[in-house]
Design an enzyme around this catalytic site. Structure first.
Site, PDB file in Angstrom:
ATOM      1  CE  LYS A  96     -31.147  35.673  20.493  1.00  0.00           C
ATOM      2  NZ  LYS A  96     -33.184  35.934  21.479  1.00  0.00           N
ATOM      3  N   GLY A 157     -39.773  40.355  25.568  1.00  0.00           N
ATOM      4  CA  GLY A 157     -41.043  40.628  25.999  1.00  0.00           C
ATOM      5  C   GLY A 157     -41.075  41.532  26.571  1.00  0.00           C
ATOM      6  CB  ALA A 184     -35.128  42.031  22.589  1.00  0.00           C
ATOM      7  N   GLY A 185     -38.450  43.086  22.511  1.00  0.00           N
ATOM      8  CA  GLY A 185     -38.734  44.455  22.906  1.00  0.00           C
ATOM      9  C   GLY A 185     -39.853  45.117  21.561  1.00  0.00           C
ATOM     10  CG  ASN A 206     -40.506  33.937  21.229  1.00  0.00           C
ATOM     11  OD1 ASN A 206     -41.534  33.543  21.003  1.00  0.00           O
ATOM     12  ND2 ASN A 206     -39.686  32.861  21.581  1.00  0.00           N
ATOM     13  CB  THR A 207     -43.568  38.083  23.766  1.00  0.00           C
ATOM     14  OG1 THR A 207     -41.763  37.475  24.420  1.00  0.00           O
ATOM     15  CG2 THR A 207     -43.896  37.848  24.695  1.00  0.00           C
TER      16      THR A 207
END
Lengths: 257, 333
Positions: A96, A157, A184-185, A206-207
């Site tokens: 990635k 994040g 992301a986001g 992830n977050t």
């Protein structure tokens, strides 16, 4: 089944492995999410010698495909070096690719990204570029040899969810055949369902899971949302109308009003 | 009863105290030549179970709640009970709400209250969280004081000696951390700095929230501050990296620009021993009781672990309640 670089993925959820309260919770969350791929970031401290082999063996014990990333790289050279290191450490040519343009916003440096993607594709890597929703950048990445694109839907994040649905729609429309993974986001399962309903092929997050009060429960919720969004997309969503349409047929009335 | 405690980190010293207090004849053996150079030596010394609950599971709060009381009772004068102040820069102020939603035992403070608590931070932060029940100590002074106290009570210390050369003990307490070689243990590298900033005074640890580079500044004597600490999945104890140092210094600078003028007195790296669930264990096997996996909670959880170990030694029928509980929780989850 989603096919990326000749590999079929049984699940459309990719999960990051950072920031969990503990490796045990990470492992439980990954299982609960039914993710098919986990991303791992390579810190230089982990490479060589006795680095982070315990953490790595835990990731391996999940028996999923690993997608190493170049998180935290700010230049083409750094990203290429990290990718090569990751190939050694994790034994995969998947990468990635992140080339960060701004330390604070973690916005991708799309110019460096295209250059690094070309170098790594020529070197035999299966490149998953973390990019914006810009169509021209997307074209350049495809021209550089990428077979998958990973557009953001909001900054890393931020948990904002899809902030520019129009751009995401047009990206899907422009590249109907290219696997598109929203990276992301995403903050909530409904965000994941939303982008899957738009026809995106998968999501990476992830977050939102790692920092939830109960990461395992949240991972399960995201897994369901991704499935729901995908199934909704395949089932053909009803387009919005401006007028009310009753769902109960008005049988037995002599006159329609 | 003659008991050998292996390892003179915070786990070993607290275990030695609990055992000696219950009448055991204790010898502490340490392969290193002095107290320093282990994970405990690099610790922040924050007794902050409520703040830690943000990322740690409930047992850390349950087991750590009484830590300040234990240290205060054993080493009067070493513990400062002034709470913890948590702040964020205006841009990251959303992090405060996130932190608050994961924790308890705080009250929200505004700019004026922050100025009352920490006059040097007046006008720098508009909002914060204050955890009044928390405390801190200087780990190195505390360890030295505890060693003195133990020596006074007849505990024998053997430095620079391999435990294999020690014989004639009825029980052993293994507090050797990573060196115990437990298969399930992993290392979590932590990097820290000690700064000397004569222009700044802080009365309590200050935590700066940041989505990626959270920082704490733990005040030590004479305007010294420990800035820490990174968390990297690695066994490597090599020198601090430039990136980590820049991150820590950047964060310190954003707490107060005067940290830009600070002298960097020391850089340190420690490797925290951790089990997969990041919770500590007290385990009994034959004549040996092992305390391990204190992770980033050495000074916070060592007293509770020491008590459990002493319970096991003196009353082998009684199981170590909390250790068993944490095990079961994880297994059934």
């Amino acid at each position: 089944m989603l096919d990326v670089y000749g590999t079929k993925l049984p699940s459309r959820l990719l999960l990051g492995t950072a920031q969990y309260p503990s490796p045990a919770i990470l492992a439980d969350a990954v299982k609960a999410s039914c993710a098919s791929v986990v991303t791992v970031s390579l810190r230089r401290e982990m490479a060589g010698g006795r680095g982070g082999e315990k953490f790595w063996s835990l990731i391996q014990s999940l028996r999923l495909r690993v997608l190493p990333n170049t998180a935290g790289c700010h230049s083409v050279k750094e990203a290429v070096t990290t990718a090569k290191m990751a190939r050694e450490v994790f034994g995969t040519n998947w990468i990635k690719l992140e080339v960060i343009g701004n330390h604070d916003t973690l916005q991708p440096d799309v110019f460096g990204l295209v250059e690094a993607a070309r170098i790594l594709r020529e070197d035999g890597f299966a490149v998953f570029p973390y990019t914006t929703d810009d169509l021209v950048v997307a074209e350049r990445l495809l021209a550089a040899g990428c077979q998958v694109l990973m557009p953001w839907c909001a900054p890393i994040g931020s948990a904002l969810g899809p902030v520019n649905v129009t751009a995401l729609r047009s990206m899907r429309g422009h590249f109907p055949e290219v696997p598109l993974i929203v990276d992301a986001g995403l903050g909530r399962p409904s965000h994941a369902a939303r982008v899957m309903e738009l026809g995106f092929d998968a999501v990476l997050l992830n977050t939102a899971v790692a920092k939830a009060a109960d990461p395992v429960g949240m991972a399960r919720a995201f897994g369901k949302a991704v499935d729901a969004g995908r199934e909704a997309y395949r089932s053909g969503l009803l387009e919005p109308r401006d007028v009310a349409v009753p769902s109960t047929p008005t049988i037995g009335r002599a006159v329609f009003q | 009863m003659r008991v050998l405690v292996k390892g003179a980190g915070v786990a070993g010293l607290t275990a030695a105290f609990e055992l000696a207090a219950r009448g055991a004849a204790v010898t502490v053996v340490e392969t290193r030549h002095s107290l320093g150079d282990n994970a405990s030596w690099m610790a922040g010394g924050m007794l902050a179970p409520w703040c830690e609950r943000e990322s740690a599971e409930q047992p850390v709060l349950d087991l750590g709640r009484d830590a300040a009381g234990w240290w205060d009772a054993v080493l009067p004068g070493q513990v400062t009970r002034a709470g913890t102040l948590v702040v964020a820069t205006p841009r990251d102020v959303g992090e405060l709400d996130r932190f608050a939603s994961r924790t308890s035992g705080y009250r929200r403070v505004d700019e004026d209250e922050i100025a009352l608590l920490e006059p040097d931070l007046a006008g720098r932060f508009r909002r914060g969280l204050f955890f009044p029940g928390e405390a801190h100590l200087d780990p190195r002074r505390a360890m030295a004081a505890l060693q003195d106290k133990l020596a006074e009570r007849g505990v024998e210390f053997r430095f620079g000696v391999d435990a294999r050369h020690m014989a004639g003990f009825e029980r052993e307490i293994d507090c050797t951390g990573m060196a115990a070689g437990d298969d399930e243990l992993r290392g979590v590298r932590g990097e820290m700095l000690i700064l000397h900033a004569p222009d700044i005074s802080l009365s309590r640890p200050v935590r700066l929230l940041h989505p990626r580079f959270p920082l704490y500044l733990a005040p030590r004597a004479n305007h010294h501050f420990m800035a820490g600490a990174t968390m990297i999945e690695s066994l490597s104890a090599g020198p601090i990296t430039a990136r980590s140092m820049m991150e820590l210094l950047n964060a310190a600078y954003s707490v107060h620009p005067a940290f830009g003028e600070a002298a960097i007195v020391e850089t340190g790296v420690g490797v925290r021993p951790a089990f997969p669930d990041n919770l500590p264990r007290v385990e009994s096997q034959g004549r040996t009781v092992a305390i391990n996996g204190l992770y980033r909670h050495g000074f916070l959880l060592a007293p509770a672990m020491a008590r459990q170990a002493a319970d096991l030694v003196f009353d082998s029928d009684k199981p170590a309640e909390h250790a068993d509980e944490t095990h079961c929780q994880r297994r059934s989850a």
